[in-house]
Design a protein around this motif. Structure first.
Motif, PDB file in Angstrom:
ATOM      1  N   ILE A   5       0.824  -1.202   0.000  1.00  0.00           N
ATOM      2  CA  ILE A   5       0.000   0.000   0.000  1.00  0.00           C
ATOM      3  C   ILE A   5       0.864   1.261   0.000  1.00  0.00           C
ATOM      4  O   ILE A   5       0.533   2.247  -0.658  1.00  0.00           O
ATOM      5  CB  ILE A   5      -0.988  -0.003   1.181  1.00  0.00           C
ATOM      6  CG1 ILE A   5      -2.067  -1.056   0.918  1.00  0.00           C
ATOM      7  CG2 ILE A   5      -1.623   1.360   1.382  1.00  0.00           C
ATOM      8  CD1 ILE A   5      -3.105  -1.185   1.991  1.00  0.00           C
ATOM      9  N   SER A   6       1.964   1.230   0.698  1.00  0.00           N
ATOM     10  CA  SER A   6       2.826   2.413   0.758  1.00  0.00           C
ATOM     11  C   SER A   6       3.413   2.775  -0.605  1.00  0.00           C
ATOM     12  O   SER A   6       3.844   3.905  -0.815  1.00  0.00           O
ATOM     13  CB  SER A   6       3.957   2.191   1.764  1.00  0.00           C
ATOM     14  OG  SER A   6       4.766   1.098   1.380  1.00  0.00           O
ATOM     15  N   ARG A  15      -9.054   1.486  -6.272  1.00  0.00           N
ATOM     16  CA  ARG A  15      -9.458   0.393  -7.166  1.00  0.00           C
ATOM     17  C   ARG A  15      -9.347  -0.960  -6.469  1.00  0.00           C
ATOM     18  O   ARG A  15     -10.203  -1.820  -6.621  1.00  0.00           O
ATOM     19  CB  ARG A  15      -8.634   0.405  -8.447  1.00  0.00           C
ATOM     20  CG  ARG A  15      -8.996   1.536  -9.370  1.00  0.00           C
ATOM     21  CD  ARG A  15      -8.303   1.383 -10.717  1.00  0.00           C
ATOM     22  NE  ARG A  15      -8.558   2.514 -11.555  1.00  0.00           N
ATOM     23  CZ  ARG A  15      -9.667   2.700 -12.281  1.00  0.00           C
ATOM     24  NH1 ARG A  15     -10.619   1.809 -12.250  1.00  0.00           N
ATOM     25  NH2 ARG A  15      -9.807   3.758 -13.043  1.00  0.00           N
ATOM     26  N   GLN A  16      -8.295  -1.134  -5.675  1.00  0.00           N
ATOM     27  CA  GLN A  16      -8.147  -2.389  -4.931  1.00  0.00           C
ATOM     28  C   GLN A  16      -9.287  -2.530  -3.913  1.00  0.00           C
ATOM     29  O   GLN A  16      -9.836  -3.621  -3.741  1.00  0.00           O
ATOM     30  CB  GLN A  16      -6.797  -2.438  -4.222  1.00  0.00           C
ATOM     31  CG  GLN A  16      -6.584  -3.745  -3.494  1.00  0.00           C
ATOM     32  CD  GLN A  16      -5.228  -3.841  -2.826  1.00  0.00           C
ATOM     33  OE1 GLN A  16      -4.517  -2.849  -2.681  1.00  0.00           O
ATOM     34  NE2 GLN A  16      -4.868  -5.025  -2.414  1.00  0.00           N
ATOM     35  N   GLN A  17      -9.648  -1.442  -3.263  1.00  0.00           N
ATOM     36  CA  GLN A  17     -10.751  -1.485  -2.310  1.00  0.00           C
ATOM     37  C   GLN A  17     -12.045  -1.865  -3.010  1.00  0.00           C
ATOM     38  O   GLN A  17     -12.850  -2.635  -2.480  1.00  0.00           O
ATOM     39  CB  GLN A  17     -10.887  -0.127  -1.607  1.00  0.00           C
ATOM     40  CG  GLN A  17     -11.900  -0.128  -0.492  1.00  0.00           C
ATOM     41  CD  GLN A  17     -11.524  -1.038   0.647  1.00  0.00           C
ATOM     42  OE1 GLN A  17     -10.367  -1.177   0.991  1.00  0.00           O
ATOM     43  NE2 GLN A  17     -12.500  -1.671   1.249  1.00  0.00           N
ATOM     44  N   MET A  18     -12.265  -1.327  -4.216  1.00  0.00           N
ATOM     45  CA  MET A  18     -13.456  -1.700  -4.991  1.00  0.00           C
ATOM     46  C   MET A  18     -13.474  -3.190  -5.281  1.00  0.00           C
ATOM     47  O   MET A  18     -14.517  -3.848  -5.167  1.00  0.00           O
ATOM     48  CB  MET A  18     -13.486  -0.939  -6.324  1.00  0.00           C
ATOM     49  CG  MET A  18     -14.056   0.429  -6.239  1.00  0.00           C
ATOM     50  SD  MET A  18     -15.831   0.433  -6.364  1.00  0.00           S
ATOM     51  CE  MET A  18     -16.011   0.949  -8.040  1.00  0.00           C
ATOM     52  N   GLU A  19     -12.338  -3.742  -5.656  1.00  0.00           N
ATOM     53  CA  GLU A  19     -12.243  -5.175  -5.935  1.00  0.00           C
ATOM     54  C   GLU A  19     -12.560  -5.994  -4.691  1.00  0.00           C
ATOM     55  O   GLU A  19     -13.296  -6.993  -4.772  1.00  0.00           O
ATOM     56  CB  GLU A  19     -10.845  -5.531  -6.440  1.00  0.00           C
ATOM     57  CG  GLU A  19     -10.545  -5.017  -7.827  1.00  0.00           C
ATOM     58  CD  GLU A  19      -9.118  -5.313  -8.262  1.00  0.00           C
ATOM     59  OE1 GLU A  19      -8.485  -6.229  -7.705  1.00  0.00           O
ATOM     60  OE2 GLU A  19      -8.640  -4.613  -9.166  1.00  0.00           O
ATOM     61  N   LEU A  20     -12.033  -5.576  -3.548  1.00  0.00           N
ATOM     62  CA  LEU A  20     -12.297  -6.296  -2.302  1.00  0.00           C
ATOM     63  C   LEU A  20     -13.781  -6.233  -1.927  1.00  0.00           C
ATOM     64  O   LEU A  20     -14.361  -7.229  -1.489  1.00  0.00           O
ATOM     65  CB  LEU A  20     -11.429  -5.740  -1.174  1.00  0.00           C
ATOM     66  CG  LEU A  20      -9.932  -5.979  -1.315  1.00  0.00           C
ATOM     67  CD1 LEU A  20      -9.167  -5.173  -0.271  1.00  0.00           C
ATOM     68  CD2 LEU A  20      -9.605  -7.451  -1.208  1.00  0.00           C
ATOM     69  N   LEU A  21     -14.386  -5.074  -2.110  1.00  0.00           N
ATOM     70  CA  LEU A  21     -15.813  -4.949  -1.827  1.00  0.00           C
ATOM     71  C   LEU A  21     -16.644  -5.808  -2.775  1.00  0.00           C
ATOM     72  O   LEU A  21     -17.627  -6.425  -2.366  1.00  0.00           O
ATOM     73  CB  LEU A  21     -16.245  -3.485  -1.916  1.00  0.00           C
ATOM     74  CG  LEU A  21     -15.797  -2.597  -0.768  1.00  0.00           C
ATOM     75  CD1 LEU A  21     -15.986  -1.123  -1.132  1.00  0.00           C
ATOM     76  CD2 LEU A  21     -16.549  -2.931   0.507  1.00  0.00           C
TER      77      LEU A  21
END
Length: 55
Positions: A5-6, A15-21
């Motif tokens: 993440i850093s 975008r990664q958060q969208m994929e996880l959701l």
């Protein structure tokens, strides 16, 4: 391999958060689906900002 993440840009993190959701929405109960959907819409509004004054 996924980036740490850093090392990710804000857009990549969102975008990664969208994929996880999206993955979570496949297995969640109906009562949490609305919350996931709202979270995804919030993220999308940051990724694809539009002029909301026409709404």
């Amino acid at each position: 391999m996924k980036k740490k993440i850093s090392k990710m840009t804000e857009k990549e993190i969102l975008r990664q958060q969208m994929e996880l959701l999206a993955e979570k929405s496949n297995t969640c109960e109906a009562d949490c689906l609305a919350g996931i959907t709202n979270s995804m819409l919030d993220i999308y509004s940051v990724l694809e900002p539009k002029d909301s004054s026409v709404l």
